[in-house]
Design an enzyme around this catalytic site. Structure first.
Site, PDB file in Angstrom:
ATOM      1  N   LYS A  74      40.580  37.510  39.940  1.00 14.41           N
ATOM      2  CA  LYS A  74      40.024  36.300  39.343  1.00 14.41           C
ATOM      3  C   LYS A  74      39.102  36.632  38.166  1.00 14.41           C
ATOM      4  CE  LYS A  74      38.535  34.870  43.412  1.00 14.41           C
ATOM      5  NZ  LYS A  74      39.275  35.732  44.362  1.00 14.41           N
ATOM      6  N   THR A  75      38.268  37.655  38.331  1.00 16.23           N
ATOM      7  CA  THR A  75      37.382  38.060  37.236  1.00 16.23           C
ATOM      8  C   THR A  75      38.181  38.611  36.069  1.00 16.23           C
ATOM      9  OG1 THR A  75      35.654  38.583  38.848  1.00 16.23           O
ATOM     10  CG2 THR A  75      35.389  39.470  36.631  1.00 16.23           C
ATOM     11  N   ASP A 119      31.343  33.472  39.394  1.00 12.51           N
ATOM     12  CA  ASP A 119      32.040  33.941  40.586  1.00 12.51           C
ATOM     13  C   ASP A 119      31.355  33.360  41.826  1.00 12.51           C
ATOM     14  OD1 ASP A 119      33.926  35.290  42.025  1.00 12.51           O
ATOM     15  OD2 ASP A 119      32.900  37.220  41.978  1.00 12.51           O
ATOM     16  N   THR A 168      36.345  32.134  46.864  1.00 11.55           N
ATOM     17  CA  THR A 168      37.186  32.581  47.972  1.00 11.55           C
ATOM     18  C   THR A 168      37.236  31.541  49.082  1.00 11.55           C
ATOM     19  OG1 THR A 168      35.265  33.709  48.934  1.00 11.55           O
ATOM     20  CG2 THR A 168      36.697  35.008  47.508  1.00 11.55           C
ATOM     21  N   ARG A 227      43.164  45.119  44.260  1.00 18.81           N
ATOM     22  CA  ARG A 227      41.970  45.954  44.410  1.00 18.81           C
ATOM     23  C   ARG A 227      42.189  47.042  45.447  1.00 18.81           C
ATOM     24  NH1 ARG A 227      36.624  42.841  45.955  1.00 18.81           N
ATOM     25  NH2 ARG A 227      37.121  41.811  43.987  1.00 18.81           N
TER      26      ARG A 227
END
Length: 356
Positions: A74-75, A119, A168, A227
């Protein structure tokens, strides 16, 4: 602490403060354009259209919200949007913004079309949200000046900007805040093929070759999360480097995964411990999240955001109104026979009264 980035794809907070994929992927290895981004094809196609239209009209992109589990990029997507729009980006996190004054400090530093990325936006306080609403819609916010009877409200204009939020926990975002986002995209887990492609791309950037079957094996154990895939690739590179091997092979991956205690399904030590606690200690549940967290020795939020989602996806765990329960597949995975359900007690039947 919060200042403008020097280039469109640069973040301005330390990885420790953000807790994003920066922990795993340095900025020079992350994609900076859509043509470098792997996966999420439908989202990328949609954003290409919206960005092209906004640039033709010389307008900022509509406020954008990304939903999905942690570690899916997302970042990175927020940075890519900034680069495609040719604007600056400020990156912060919901828990960091505690006062309306923090919002003022962020917004007044934005230029026309710039992006503010928040975030964990679901963790914003109500007071902060109230300041954001007029800023998102009409590009102004009110500041209270003075105290007591002499206090007055000062209205400040801000440059038209784009708020990009990431969360999230979709259900924790208030309806008024969510309704102000013009674009909402759900980021899904990656397929093994997409993760394998990502791993091969990373091996080229890091100048450490990997065999195709080794990349696929890492992808299968990466829980559908870039990740995790990147972190596992780096650990397999460590194993190959120590063994003085020129590339990462399937045998290296198998040895490395055994060392990390990650099985072929991608379950690690904590995943198995959660299942063992549920099955061996609580007969499969139901067990509350807090009780499960104490038994496993992890934070409840960590179990909820990181481990539960994957165990539910694999079909080993289920959430119910009474708590978490282990499925039949989880019993089979651990080689334990599911407990027999006690026979349901029959309720006495009450016959209708009759006239005597």
């Amino acid at each position: 602490m919060i200042e403008s980035a020097k280039n469109p794809a640069a973040s301005i907070l330390s990885p420790k403060e953000l807790g994003t994929e920066d922990e795993v992927v340095p900025a020079n290895l992350r994609p900076k354009r859509f043509n470098e981004f792997i996966g999420q094809t439908s989202i990328i196609e949609k954003l290409r259209v919206f960005i092209a239209a906004a640039r033709e009209r010389h307008e900022p992109l509509d406020h954008t919200l990304f939903l999905g589990p942690p570690g899916l990029g997302k970042t990175t997507l927020a940075n890519v949007i900034a680069a495609e729009m040719g604007v600056q980006i400020k990156i912060t996190s919901g828990p960091i913004i505690t006062r309306p004054g923090d919002v003022a400090a962020l917004l007044t530093g934005l230029k026309f079309g710039d992006i503010l990325f928040i975030d964990e936006i679901h963790r914003l306080s109500k007071a902060v949200e109230e300041v954001l609403y007029p800023a998102m819609e009409d590009y102004y916010f009110d500041v209270l000046v003075g105290k007591g009877p002499t206090a007055r409200t000062l209205r400040l204009k801000v440059q038209p900007f784009t708020l990009v939020g990431a969360t999230t926990r979709e259900g924790d975002i208030s309806a008024p805040l969510r309704g102000r986002f013009g674009v909402a995209s759900r980021i899904d887990y990656y397929s093994p093929a997409e993760l394998s492609e990502l791993i091969k791309s990373l091996s080229i950037k890091l100048a450490y070759p990997i065999e195709d079957d080794a990349a696929i094996e890492i992808a299968r154990r990466a829980r559908g999360t870039p990740r995790v895939a990147i972190r596992l690739f780096k650990r397999m590179r460590d194993v190959a480097q120590v063994e003085k091997l020129a590339k990462i092979s399937l045998k290296v991956v198998e040895r490395g995964m055994d060392m990390l205690k990650i099985d072929r399904l991608g379950l690690d030590y904590i995943d198995r411990k959660i299942l063992e606690v549920l099955i061996l200690r609580f007969d499969g549940g139901p067990v509350s999240l807090d009780t499960l967290a104490v038994s496993v020795g992890e934070e409840a939020d960590t179990i909820y955001d990181v481990y539960e989602a994957f165990l539910i996806q694999t079909g080993f765990l289920a959430r119910t109104n009474r708590g978490r329960i282990a499925t039949k597949a989880a019993f089979q995975f651990l080689g334990v026979k599911p407990p027999e359900k006690p026979p349901e007690k029959s309720m006495p039947v009450q016959l209708p009264l009759t006239d005597i």
